[in-house]
Design a protein around this motif. Structure first.
Motif, PDB file in Angstrom:
ATOM      1  N   MET A   1      12.361   8.585  -1.526  1.00  0.00           N
ATOM      2  CA  MET A   1      12.486   9.330  -0.272  1.00  0.00           C
ATOM      3  C   MET A   1      13.881   9.921  -0.135  1.00  0.00           C
ATOM      4  N   ASP A   2      13.951  11.068   0.525  1.00  0.00           N
ATOM      5  CA  ASP A   2      15.264  11.642   0.812  1.00  0.00           C
ATOM      6  C   ASP A   2      15.833  10.992   2.073  1.00  0.00           C
ATOM      7  N   GLU A   3      17.061  11.335   2.399  1.00  0.00           N
ATOM      8  CA  GLU A   3      17.744  10.701   3.526  1.00  0.00           C
ATOM      9  C   GLU A   3      17.053  11.009   4.850  1.00  0.00           C
ATOM     10  N   ALA A   4      16.565  12.223   5.007  1.00  0.00           N
ATOM     11  CA  ALA A   4      15.916  12.601   6.266  1.00  0.00           C
ATOM     12  C   ALA A   4      14.669  11.757   6.510  1.00  0.00           C
ATOM     13  N   THR A   5      13.906  11.515   5.453  1.00  0.00           N
ATOM     14  CA  THR A   5      12.703  10.686   5.596  1.00  0.00           C
ATOM     15  C   THR A   5      13.070   9.240   5.890  1.00  0.00           C
ATOM     16  N   ARG A   6      14.087   8.721   5.192  1.00  0.00           N
ATOM     17  CA  ARG A   6      14.505   7.333   5.424  1.00  0.00           C
ATOM     18  C   ARG A   6      14.947   7.123   6.865  1.00  0.00           C
ATOM     19  N   ASN A   7      15.607   8.121   7.434  1.00  0.00           N
ATOM     20  CA  ASN A   7      16.111   7.975   8.810  1.00  0.00           C
ATOM     21  C   ASN A   7      15.001   7.920   9.846  1.00  0.00           C
ATOM     22  N   GLN A   8      13.795   8.378   9.480  1.00  0.00           N
ATOM     23  CA  GLN A   8      12.687   8.397  10.437  1.00  0.00           C
ATOM     24  C   GLN A   8      11.607   7.372  10.118  1.00  0.00           C
ATOM     25  N   LEU A   9      11.845   6.515   9.132  1.00  0.00           N
ATOM     26  CA  LEU A   9      10.799   5.596   8.667  1.00  0.00           C
ATOM     27  C   LEU A   9      10.202   4.754   9.783  1.00  0.00           C
ATOM     28  N   PHE A  10      11.047   4.261  10.682  1.00  0.00           N
ATOM     29  CA  PHE A  10      10.578   3.334  11.700  1.00  0.00           C
ATOM     30  C   PHE A  10      10.391   4.002  13.051  1.00  0.00           C
TER      31      PHE A  10
ATOM     32  N   SER B   1      16.269   3.769  -1.311  1.00  0.00           N
ATOM     33  CA  SER B   1      15.357   4.718  -1.939  1.00  0.00           C
ATOM     34  C   SER B   1      16.112   5.948  -2.401  1.00  0.00           C
ATOM     35  N   ARG B   2      15.699   6.456  -3.554  1.00  0.00           N
ATOM     36  CA  ARG B   2      16.222   7.725  -4.059  1.00  0.00           C
ATOM     37  C   ARG B   2      15.060   8.553  -4.570  1.00  0.00           C
ATOM     38  N   VAL B   3      15.129   9.833  -4.330  1.00  0.00           N
ATOM     39  CA  VAL B   3      14.059  10.722  -4.772  1.00  0.00           C
ATOM     40  C   VAL B   3      13.918  10.618  -6.291  1.00  0.00           C
ATOM     41  N   GLY B   4      12.708  10.313  -6.734  1.00  0.00           N
ATOM     42  CA  GLY B   4      12.429  10.204  -8.164  1.00  0.00           C
ATOM     43  C   GLY B   4      12.756   8.857  -8.764  1.00  0.00           C
ATOM     44  N   HIS B   5      13.302   7.920  -7.975  1.00  0.00           N
ATOM     45  CA  HIS B   5      13.711   6.631  -8.531  1.00  0.00           C
ATOM     46  C   HIS B   5      13.094   5.437  -7.781  1.00  0.00           C
ATOM     47  N   GLY B   6      12.112   5.672  -6.920  1.00  0.00           N
ATOM     48  CA  GLY B   6      11.424   4.567  -6.274  1.00  0.00           C
ATOM     49  C   GLY B   6      12.081   4.097  -4.989  1.00  0.00           C
TER      50      GLY B   6
ATOM     51  N   LEU C   1       0.829  -1.211   0.000  1.00  0.00           N
ATOM     52  CA  LEU C   1       0.000   0.000   0.000  1.00  0.00           C
ATOM     53  C   LEU C   1       0.858   1.255   0.000  1.00  0.00           C
ATOM     54  N   ASN C   2       1.970   1.229   0.742  1.00  0.00           N
ATOM     55  CA  ASN C   2       2.884   2.368   0.717  1.00  0.00           C
ATOM     56  C   ASN C   2       3.428   2.595  -0.687  1.00  0.00           C
ATOM     57  N   GLY C   3       3.796   1.488  -1.358  1.00  0.00           N
ATOM     58  CA  GLY C   3       4.299   1.606  -2.720  1.00  0.00           C
ATOM     59  C   GLY C   3       3.259   2.152  -3.675  1.00  0.00           C
ATOM     60  N   ILE C   4       2.011   1.702  -3.539  1.00  0.00           N
ATOM     61  CA  ILE C   4       0.926   2.187  -4.401  1.00  0.00           C
ATOM     62  C   ILE C   4       0.714   3.683  -4.193  1.00  0.00           C
ATOM     63  N   GLN C   5       0.724   4.128  -2.947  1.00  0.00           N
ATOM     64  CA  GLN C   5       0.536   5.550  -2.666  1.00  0.00           C
ATOM     65  C   GLN C   5       1.707   6.379  -3.187  1.00  0.00           C
ATOM     66  N   ALA C   6       2.912   5.812  -3.177  1.00  0.00           N
ATOM     67  CA  ALA C   6       4.071   6.532  -3.706  1.00  0.00           C
ATOM     68  C   ALA C   6       3.997   6.690  -5.212  1.00  0.00           C
ATOM     69  N   MET C   7       3.203   5.849  -5.892  1.00  0.00           N
ATOM     70  CA  MET C   7       3.056   5.913  -7.337  1.00  0.00           C
ATOM     71  C   MET C   7       1.707   6.489  -7.758  1.00  0.00           C
ATOM     72  N   ALA C   8       1.030   7.156  -6.834  1.00  0.00           N
ATOM     73  CA  ALA C   8      -0.329   7.630  -7.102  1.00  0.00           C
ATOM     74  C   ALA C   8      -0.392   8.582  -8.290  1.00  0.00           C
ATOM     75  N   GLU C   9       0.644   9.412  -8.474  1.00  0.00           N
ATOM     76  CA  GLU C   9       0.605  10.405  -9.548  1.00  0.00           C
ATOM     77  C   GLU C   9       1.176   9.870 -10.857  1.00  0.00           C
ATOM     78  N   GLN C  10       2.378   9.306 -10.816  1.00  0.00           N
ATOM     79  CA  GLN C  10       3.019   8.892 -12.060  1.00  0.00           C
ATOM     80  C   GLN C  10       2.740   7.446 -12.437  1.00  0.00           C
ATOM     81  N   GLY C  11       2.253   6.623 -11.477  1.00  0.00           N
ATOM     82  CA  GLY C  11       2.009   5.220 -11.783  1.00  0.00           C
ATOM     83  C   GLY C  11       3.305   4.428 -11.853  1.00  0.00           C
ATOM     84  N   GLY C  12       3.198   3.146 -12.217  1.00  0.00           N
ATOM     85  CA  GLY C  12       4.380   2.310 -12.334  1.00  0.00           C
ATOM     86  C   GLY C  12       4.097   0.891 -11.873  1.00  0.00           C
TER      87      GLY C  12
END
Length: 502
Positions: free
Chosen positions: A311-320, A353-358, A271-282
């Motif tokens: 996601m950027d590094e700041a977001t990745r560091n707070q994921l959990f 994760s990289r911004v713009g690359h999934g 579900l997280n992956g689907i929401q991350a692709m809500a605009e561009q799809g994939g």
């Protein structure tokens, strides 16, 4: 007052005004606009403080200049009493600089007395905005309370699960002692252990009732079957722009844990992956492979990858981090729950994760040993005479203990944690002489497994393991053994069923 928007209902307004005529004109202006309001007028600081100390108000309307008292002083009194109470200046003259200062100091709006046409809309907007802000704060408090309860529920479920696993041998082993010894002291010791186990089991059940069975004991899970279940459950969540690609793993790829929890873990990640692709799809890809870690231990690596925004590094560091979320409607508990589930089986989660690359999540889970079990070559059979018994039990600890107990009595147990694996073993090994089916198995119900067995030619007796008070499902069985299982009761049921069927 504009008649659009949420109805305000009855409101109370405090007027800080020394001119009785101006106050009457203000009240008339608001009432003509359709505002249903009760007005209280004050003209000095003491009377204003006394009014605020009584029944609460929805709004304060104040003149800028009063004899010996200013609108700024009135605003300060209001802010010290309730920082969220809306405040509107209604003044004869107010310069641009004074207006800016008023707004900076916390006023909601200002209206000139010689142009009162905007007063009703200013009053309505100030009241609505304050109510919305308070409702939002209330919703946030309720959400935080709910999330704390969710955390307590997870803690209670986890403790209950661990206690049940620890106590299960105390319910089974004492009965086994009587098959190996007639020593009264040993039998009395076994009785004490059994009673302690029963009391502990009741305590664990009480804890589990708090979360209504949200967690169950560990079991061996076929990854391919888990993927099929996730694929089925995700169909309704896919948008036209997102496609789910499942790379089915090889047969026999097994992990150990709680099936329901791992299913929910994968669904959360999907579900997280689907929401991350809500605009561009994939593409959302679900795959699994065998791997060996640095210490040489075998693992199953389950991967969930999306082609979303990344996601950027700041977001990745707070994921959990508990309650951290990037979604407006998120709770911040999904990924924390996934991490807890994975770590509960001594696994780990890796995120790339990289911004713009999934983004990709890899769950490194210890590989489970093969499910197949057979009696050792040259084994000396006792009463069981090597007769094959199908044992299907969703509780991994009980499955292992009952399998060992059956083998010790000379039976040949075929063990399976769910209905699908049970049928696979039947197709590979053959039909049993007797089947023991846990009513709480996953994938296929006990009734479905029984129906398929009968279609395959099985006509032997069936024993059901069932929670007390569970209703019958319409399928005949030779005996019902209630849980927690007592070994002697189970052996007696087996011997009786096989004796009648001989």
């Amino acid at each position: 007052m504009p008649r659009t928007g949420t109805p305000l209902g009855r409101v109370r307004i405090l007027l800080v005004e020394d001119s009785e005529l101006d106050a009457e004109l203000l009240v008339e202006q608001l009432q003509e606009s359709g505002l249903d309001a009760e007005f209280v007028r004050v003209d000095d600081a003491p009377s204003m403080a006394a009014a605020l100390a009584g029944e609460p108000f929805d709004l304060v309307v104040s003149d800028m200049e009063l004899p010996g008292f200013s609108g700024y002083q009135a605003l300060e009194i209001v802010r010290s009493h309730d920082g969220r109470l809306p405040f509107v200046f209604f003044s004869g003259t107010i310069g641009e600089e004074a207006a800016v200062k008023a707004l900076q100091e916390g006023a909601s709006d200002y209206v000139l007395k010689h142009s009162p046409v905007r007063l009703p809309s200013a009053v309505a907007r100030a009241i609505r905005e304050t109510r919305l802000e308070r409702e939002r704060e209330y919703a946030e408090r309720e959400l935080m309370r709910s999330q704390r309860l969710d955390c307590l529920a997870m803690l209670a479920a986890g403790l209950s699960h661990d206690l049940r696993n620890i106590l299960q041998p105390l319910l089974i082993v004492p009965d086994l002692l009587s098959t190996y010894s007639n020593d009264p002291k040993i039998l009395r010791l076994g009785a004490v252990i059994s009673e302690s186990g029963k009391r502990g089991h009741e305590m664990a059940d009480s804890m589990l009732s708090f979360v209504r069975g949200s967690r169950k004991a560990s079991e061996r899970i076929e990854v391919a079957a888990l993927f099929q279940a996730v694929q089925l459950l995700m169909q309704g969540s896919l948008s036209k722009r997102v496609r789910l690609e499942i790379e089915m793993p090889e047969d026999g790829l097994l992990i150990e844990g709680n099936y329901t929890e791992f299913q929910q873990c994968l669904i959360n990640l999907c579900l997280n992956g689907i929401q991350a692709m809500a605009e561009q799809g994939g593409a959302l890809t679900l795959s699994a492979r065998r791997a060996t870690d640095a210490d040489g231990r075998d693992h199953v690596v389950v991967r969930v990858a999306d082609e979303g925004s990344g996601m950027d590094e700041a977001t990745r560091n707070q994921l959990f981090t508990p309650f951290f979320t990037t979604k407006s409607s998120g709770t911040g508990l999904g990924l924390m729950s996934c991490k807890r589930i994975v770590e509960s089986v001594q696994g780990r989660i890796q995120v790339e994760s990289r911004v713009g690359h999934g983004t990709s999540f890899e769950l490194w889970l210890p590989a489970a040993a093969s499910l197949e079990w057979s009696a050792p070559e040259g084994a000396v059979f006792q009463d069981g005479e090597g007769r094959r018994i199908l044992l299907v039990d969703g509780d991994a600890t009980r499955l292992s203990l009952l399998g060992n107990a059956l083998a010790a009595q000379g039976y040949d147990p075929m063990m399976a944690p769910d209905g699908a694996i049970a049928l696979q073993q039947i197709a590979r090994i053959g039909l049993p002489a007797l089947a023991i089916l846990d009513d709480d198995i996953l994938l296929l119900s006990a009734a479905d497994v029984l129906a398929v067995l009968q279609e395959a030619g099985f006509d032997g007796p069936v024993i059901r393991l069932r929670e007390p008070g569970t209703q019958e499902d319409g399928h005949d069985c030779a005996a019902v053994v209630t849980k927690p299982v007592q070994i002697q009761s189970l052996f007696a049921s087996i011997e009786h069923a096989l004796g009648l069927h001989a």
